[in-house]
Write an enzyme that holds these catalytic residues in place. Sequence first.
Site, PDB file in Angstrom:
ATOM      1  NE  ARG A  27      -2.613   1.104   3.436  1.00 34.73           N
ATOM      2  CZ  ARG A  27      -3.448   1.072   4.620  1.00 34.73           C
ATOM      3  NH1 ARG A  27      -4.597   0.929   4.530  1.00 34.73           N
ATOM      4  NH2 ARG A  27      -2.694   1.201   5.939  1.00 34.73           N
TER       5      ARG A  27
ATOM      6  CD  GLU B 223     -11.828   7.034   5.880  1.00 34.00           C
ATOM      7  OE1 GLU B 223     -11.500   5.840   6.097  1.00 34.00           O
ATOM      8  OE2 GLU B 223     -11.102   7.722   5.354  1.00 34.00           O
TER       9      GLU B 223
ATOM     10  CE  LYS C 218      -2.080   4.898   7.010  1.00 27.67           C
ATOM     11  NZ  LYS C 218      -3.357   5.752   7.577  1.00 27.67           N
TER      12      LYS C 218
HETATM   13  N1  PMP Z   1      -9.262   5.294   7.601  1.00 27.16           N
HETATM   14  C1  PMP Z   1      -8.463   6.197   7.849  1.00 27.16           C
HETATM   15  C2  PMP Z   1      -8.717   7.518   7.397  1.00 27.16           C
HETATM   16  C3  PMP Z   1      -7.017   5.793   8.523  1.00 27.16           C
HETATM   17  O1  PMP Z   1      -6.056   6.817   8.749  1.00 27.16           O
HETATM   18  C4  PMP Z   1      -7.038   4.684   8.806  1.00 27.16           C
HETATM   19  C5  PMP Z   1      -5.757   4.036   9.349  1.00 27.16           C
HETATM   20  N2  PMP Z   1      -5.460   4.405  10.724  1.00 27.16           N
HETATM   21  C6  PMP Z   1      -7.957   3.592   8.452  1.00 27.16           C
HETATM   22  C7  PMP Z   1      -9.127   4.090   7.760  1.00 27.16           C
HETATM   23  C8  PMP Z   1      -7.764   1.927   8.649  1.00 27.16           C
HETATM   24  O2  PMP Z   1      -6.887   1.529   7.892  1.00 27.16           O
HETATM   25  P1  PMP Z   1      -5.794   0.288   8.375  1.00 27.16           P
HETATM   26  O3  PMP Z   1      -7.011  -0.805   8.664  1.00 27.16           O
HETATM   27  O4  PMP Z   1      -5.061  -0.055   7.147  1.00 27.16           O
HETATM   28  O5  PMP Z   1      -5.251   0.795   9.647  1.00 27.16           O
END
Ligand code: PMP
Length: 288
Positions: free
Chosen positions: A50, A182, A149
């Site tokens: 990622r 989210e 990200k």
């Molecule tokens: N959404 C956002 C905005 C995030 O920053 C994160 C990570 N903290 C997630 C969702 C969850 O992603 P992951 O399961 O890959 O940590």
Amino acid sequence: MKVYISGKWVDEEDAVISVFDHGLLYGDGVFEGIRIYNSRVFLLEEHIDRLYDSAKAIALEIPMAKSEMMEAVAETCRANGLAEGYIRLVVTRGKGSLGLNPYLCSEPEVIIIAAKIQLYPRELYENGLKIVTVGTVRNHPEAINPRIKSLNYLNNVLAKIEAINAGCMECLMLNHKGEVAEASGDNVFAVRNGEIITPPSSCGALEGLTRNKVIELAQEAGLVVQERVMARYDLYVADEVFLTGTAAEIISVVEIDKRSIGSGEPGIITGKLADLYSAYAQSNGYQL
Ligand code: PMP
């Protein structure tokens, strides 16, 4: 604490980068948050993939091979004697001029910090979170793709400020169409009549690795999971709601905008998924 910066492990006090780094000046860079469980780096390959995809999307060339990056992450954990913990892996655009032009930046900086983390107190996992919907609209997915990200988290920070001001530790973010996107730092799921639903990334959600693993584990357990556009209504009337994230893992949401969710207590399916996830996490990962 030993911190990795572009090829070297240095003491925390010496872990510094230039004030001209575009990671600082513009939030120009990418990152990952990764967990260490039981002397293993969890989902390391997925996080590295990622990271490199995020970098590719912003035209940033990471000056290391993926295999080298994985070893640098593992070595940082070993250097700090961590069997459990959290890794922050950051790649910045590097030192540049005061102008925006990323092509004028020198080498990207690669930073790896490995430390301990506790996002929420234990009792919140037992009792569940209360959250509110915030007015800060999630970044338009066609302005900044939510799958990137990036270091630019101001959209999420503004949402978090609203959550904290409302007395909550997390919040629900909607996209420009009013659809569920989210939480400020986690993905969101609902359970209704035994079916699990979560919004697709195109609604403004990061494609969370915890989310992906939870979907996989749920399907293996014979549960039905669907990615679907969701309204707040779908959360209000759900039997269970939960959030997923690397730091948060799986946490129940028991109240949204003063509507209690289901029975008002953490749900059975959420609990089952949390157990499956923690069992998987304890026995899988890149061995340290
Ligand atoms: N959404 C956002 C905005 C995030 O920053 C994160 C990570 N903290 C997630 C969702 C969850 O992603 P992951 O399961 O890959 O940590």
